[in-house]
Design an enzyme around this catalytic site. Sequence first.
Site, PDB file in Angstrom:
ATOM      1  N   GLU A  58      31.291  47.638  25.769  1.00 17.33           N
ATOM      2  CA  GLU A  58      30.916  46.635  26.757  1.00 17.33           C
ATOM      3  C   GLU A  58      29.777  45.766  26.220  1.00 17.33           C
ATOM      4  O   GLU A  58      29.136  46.123  25.223  1.00 17.33           O
ATOM      5  CB  GLU A  58      30.491  47.341  28.055  1.00 17.33           C
ATOM      6  CG  GLU A  58      31.604  48.160  28.718  1.00 17.33           C
ATOM      7  CD  GLU A  58      32.654  47.298  29.430  1.00 17.33           C
ATOM      8  OE1 GLU A  58      32.923  46.161  28.980  1.00 17.33           O
ATOM      9  OE2 GLU A  58      33.222  47.765  30.437  1.00 17.33           O
ATOM     10  N   ASP A 106      40.383  54.404  22.473  1.00 15.85           N
ATOM     11  CA  ASP A 106      39.491  54.875  23.524  1.00 15.85           C
ATOM     12  C   ASP A 106      40.224  55.770  24.514  1.00 15.85           C
ATOM     13  O   ASP A 106      41.453  55.895  24.464  1.00 15.85           O
ATOM     14  CB  ASP A 106      38.828  53.693  24.255  1.00 15.85           C
ATOM     15  CG  ASP A 106      39.784  52.514  24.469  1.00 15.85           C
ATOM     16  OD1 ASP A 106      41.014  52.739  24.493  1.00 15.85           O
ATOM     17  OD2 ASP A 106      39.310  51.376  24.610  1.00 15.85           O
ATOM     18  N   HIS A 145      34.738  42.644  25.879  1.00 14.58           N
ATOM     19  CA  HIS A 145      34.724  43.943  25.187  1.00 14.58           C
ATOM     20  C   HIS A 145      35.927  44.100  24.253  1.00 14.58           C
ATOM     21  O   HIS A 145      36.980  43.503  24.463  1.00 14.58           O
ATOM     22  CB  HIS A 145      34.611  45.117  26.171  1.00 14.58           C
ATOM     23  CG  HIS A 145      35.804  45.373  27.032  1.00 14.58           C
ATOM     24  ND1 HIS A 145      35.726  45.580  28.389  1.00 14.58           N
ATOM     25  CD2 HIS A 145      37.138  45.503  26.733  1.00 14.58           C
ATOM     26  CE1 HIS A 145      36.924  45.818  28.876  1.00 14.58           C
ATOM     27  NE2 HIS A 145      37.807  45.768  27.890  1.00 14.58           N
ATOM     28  N   ASP A 169      35.173  40.492  29.942  1.00 13.70           N
ATOM     29  CA  ASP A 169      33.744  40.411  29.617  1.00 13.70           C
ATOM     30  C   ASP A 169      33.496  40.425  28.107  1.00 13.70           C
ATOM     31  O   ASP A 169      32.368  40.579  27.657  1.00 13.70           O
ATOM     32  CB  ASP A 169      32.969  41.544  30.313  1.00 13.70           C
ATOM     33  CG  ASP A 169      33.387  42.944  29.828  1.00 13.70           C
ATOM     34  OD1 ASP A 169      34.273  43.046  28.938  1.00 13.70           O
ATOM     35  OD2 ASP A 169      32.818  43.925  30.334  1.00 13.70           O
TER      36      ASP A 169
HETATM   37  C1  F6R Z   1      42.229  49.550  25.707  1.00 13.28           C
HETATM   38  C2  F6R Z   1      41.136  48.723  25.193  1.00 13.28           C
HETATM   39  C3  F6R Z   1      40.603  47.579  25.975  1.00 13.28           C
HETATM   40  C4  F6R Z   1      41.694  46.622  26.452  1.00 13.28           C
HETATM   41  C5  F6R Z   1      41.082  45.505  27.273  1.00 13.28           C
HETATM   42  C6  F6R Z   1      42.123  44.543  27.801  1.00 13.28           C
HETATM   43  O1  F6R Z   1      42.570  50.529  24.761  1.00 13.28           O
HETATM   44  O2  F6R Z   1      40.666  49.017  24.147  1.00 13.28           O
HETATM   45  O3  F6R Z   1      39.695  46.870  25.179  1.00 13.28           O
HETATM   46  O4  F6R Z   1      42.369  46.109  25.347  1.00 13.28           O
HETATM   47  O5  F6R Z   1      40.378  46.046  28.353  1.00 13.28           O
HETATM   48  O6  F6R Z   1      42.935  45.217  28.716  1.00 13.28           O
HETATM   49  P1  F6R Z   1      44.345  44.597  29.156  1.00 13.28           P
HETATM   50  O7  F6R Z   1      45.149  44.552  27.922  1.00 13.28           O
HETATM   51  O8  F6R Z   1      44.896  45.568  30.141  1.00 13.28           O
HETATM   52  O9  F6R Z   1      44.034  43.251  29.701  1.00 13.28           O
END
Ligand code: F6R
Length: 260
Positions: free
Chosen positions: A143, A67, A138, A136
């Site tokens: 989301e 992403d 995701h 959440d």
């Molecule tokens: C980032 C991504 C997100 C993160 C998630 C957790 O490329 O795809 O799904 O893996 O938001 O973020 P952290 O690892 O910072 O807790």
Amino acid sequence: MEVVIVADRHEAGGLVADAIAALVERSPAPVLGLATGSTPLPVYRELARRHASGRLSLATARAFLLDEYVGLPADHPQAYRSFIRRELEAHVDFAADAVQGPDANATDIPAGCAAYEAAIRAAGGVDLQLLGIGTDGHIGFNEPGSSLASRTRIKTLTDQTRRDNSRFFASLDEVPRHVVTQGIGTILEASHLVLLSFGEAKADATARAVEGPVTAMVPASALQLHRHATVVVDEAAAADLRLADYYRETWAHKPSWQGL
Ligand code: F6R
């Protein structure tokens, strides 16, 4: 789905680096799917260590990011393309142009998304996809409410995700509202999904993803539909798993030839 409960992030980094090293060993053109954020850092540090000691080369590998934020200049330190350059590419030996992310600043975003999907297909698909999980539920930036069949597209971040990610920015206002993310359908096409989850803030989302119903309200629950999904969690993130003892026993007695 296999759930591996590890003592800490360092152990998780070693296990996943082992799986990546095994893939690189057996495949002439391995394709990695890379996540950003805090979660994959222990894996990237371990890959860097192995490269520095001459035990691992990623010279034949390609990689695709999950992403990207919309609206950040390409050289912004929090743009995911910059993040991966700094945290991984700078420390290993990917060939030039081997790492690609979605173009979230394209003038025609849907066309950029379609081109990204085509590039992943042209590379032969992702062999091993690293994933983190949002509080959440995701994965990527899919989301809650994201279609389980979704493809790469623009999404709006929830307030919860913007607040979670504001730790990387000077203020909440600076966190972009929009992102381009691989869809859940796109992610599910990778051959092996490896979701990492660390810390007590992730315990609820992890339990809902692993042991709750498959639902678009918990995008990570889509891993239950995949035939080779591995979830690596530390003790804190495993706190709400009802079958934790079973996962521990399974891992302790796993045949040594099996790997992740
Ligand atoms: C980032 C991504 C997100 C993160 C998630 C957790 O490329 O795809 O799904 O893996 O938001 O973020 P952290 O690892 O910072 O807790």
